[in-house]
Design an enzyme around this catalytic site. Sequence first.
Site, PDB file in Angstrom:
ATOM      1  N   ASP A  11     -17.296   0.649   2.666  1.00 35.86           N
ATOM      2  CA  ASP A  11     -17.275   2.013   3.188  1.00 35.86           C
ATOM      3  C   ASP A  11     -17.294   2.979   2.003  1.00 35.86           C
ATOM      4  O   ASP A  11     -16.248   3.420   1.520  1.00 35.86           O
ATOM      5  CB  ASP A  11     -16.017   2.203   4.043  1.00 35.86           C
ATOM      6  N   HIS A  12     -18.493   3.303   1.518  1.00 37.39           N
ATOM      7  CA  HIS A  12     -18.661   4.117   0.311  1.00 37.39           C
ATOM      8  C   HIS A  12     -19.488   5.362   0.591  1.00 37.39           C
ATOM      9  O   HIS A  12     -20.256   5.421   1.551  1.00 37.39           O
ATOM     10  CB  HIS A  12     -19.368   3.295  -0.772  1.00 37.39           C
TER      11      HIS A  12
ATOM     12  N   GLY B 267      -8.284   3.809  -2.060  1.00 37.09           N
ATOM     13  CA  GLY B 267      -9.552   4.404  -2.418  1.00 37.09           C
ATOM     14  C   GLY B 267      -9.807   4.547  -3.904  1.00 37.09           C
ATOM     15  O   GLY B 267      -9.031   4.096  -4.746  1.00 37.09           O
ATOM     16  N   GLU B 268     -10.942   5.189  -4.213  1.00 34.18           N
ATOM     17  CA  GLU B 268     -11.339   5.420  -5.597  1.00 34.18           C
ATOM     18  C   GLU B 268     -12.084   6.749  -5.707  1.00 34.18           C
ATOM     19  O   GLU B 268     -12.695   7.223  -4.741  1.00 34.18           O
ATOM     20  CB  GLU B 268     -12.194   4.273  -6.140  1.00 34.18           C
TER      21      GLU B 268
ATOM     22  N   ASN C 251     -15.868   7.682  -4.448  1.00 34.90           N
ATOM     23  CA  ASN C 251     -16.250   8.059  -3.085  1.00 34.90           C
ATOM     24  C   ASN C 251     -15.508   9.270  -2.553  1.00 34.90           C
ATOM     25  O   ASN C 251     -16.017   9.965  -1.676  1.00 34.90           O
ATOM     26  CB  ASN C 251     -15.993   6.879  -2.144  1.00 34.90           C
TER      27      ASN C 251
ATOM     28  N   SER D  39      -2.429  -5.067  -4.321  1.00 36.13           N
ATOM     29  CA  SER D  39      -2.613  -5.655  -5.648  1.00 36.13           C
ATOM     30  C   SER D  39      -1.309  -5.813  -6.403  1.00 36.13           C
ATOM     31  O   SER D  39      -1.275  -6.402  -7.480  1.00 36.13           O
ATOM     32  CB  SER D  39      -3.575  -4.786  -6.476  1.00 36.13           C
ATOM     33  N   GLY D  40      -0.226  -5.264  -5.861  1.00 35.09           N
ATOM     34  CA  GLY D  40       1.066  -5.330  -6.525  1.00 35.09           C
ATOM     35  C   GLY D  40       2.200  -5.107  -5.554  1.00 35.09           C
ATOM     36  O   GLY D  40       1.987  -4.983  -4.335  1.00 35.09           O
TER      37      GLY D  40
END
Length: 320
Positions: A37-38, A106-107, A110, A172-173
Amino acid sequence: MVSVGYTLMCEQTGPKELVQQAIRAEEAGFDHLVISDHYYPWLASQGHSPYAWSVLGAVAHATSRIKLMSFVTCPIRRYHPAVVAQKAATIGVMSDGRFTLSLGAGENLNEHVVGAWPHVHQRHEMFEEALQIIRPLLDGDNLSYSGNHFEVPEAYLWDRPETPVPIAVAASGPHSVQLAAEYADAVVCDNPDAGVIQLYDEAGGAGKPRYGQVAVCYGPDADDCRKTVHEQWRWAALNWTVKSELPGPESFVGASETIRPEDIAQTVPCGPDLDAHVAAFQKYIDAGFTDVALVQVGVESQPMFLDWARDELLPRLREL
């Protein structure tokens, strides 16, 4: 038995072709589909990035058996969480309960299209608030919510599947694992990290699904496959703390310019060797994953890969 999935990779394929891939993947015998989903591709050489939710609606209508999943959706900037819940419920109805909503923080790539990318600590706060909105809406509650980042004066989803849409959270953690255990029905991890799975179990996730994704590049010529992987997938070698902050494809080109074909090929099996592809999948099973999606790098090779998966790869993976 581990569920074997196929990735609809929006960054390398147009929307009509993605729907056709979904149909063929169901016919080939895959158990589930995941879709990225980008807004942008990672690299300009990938060349595509259609709206994943339009594609999901078409795929839900065009398939009948295979399970569907967003992989993953960010509900903190580009989408308001109440709208994410509505989209997920609609796909749940259209797919007759086959859809799972996978969520992550997210990042920049995007999300910056609608404004500044928040600091990581603020993103984590926003993500937890988003989960506090999405979960009750999918469960059928009439929600009023007031947080530090989101306001929902009143919201209710009028169209929902009979069984609430399951939620998976990317982790991730320790912090993200705790969110997955508290708010979600499953966890997502983008590498075969047994440590994350152990943390998830200890946090209360034991017995729940664990989703992963493994990149492969099948083809008759291993050298050609390595070139394809380097051209389109070398961004994956970057650390996630870097990937989450870069603003556009040109940034990923610059950040990955020192990565050589042989570097990325160490983590992505390339060529016709069936055992190498099976071994890459096996790492996820050994780490405790229950649902693993294959992503075939390279758009031109998708039909060939699906035929090969039907005839050779899937029968081997069923034996694991």
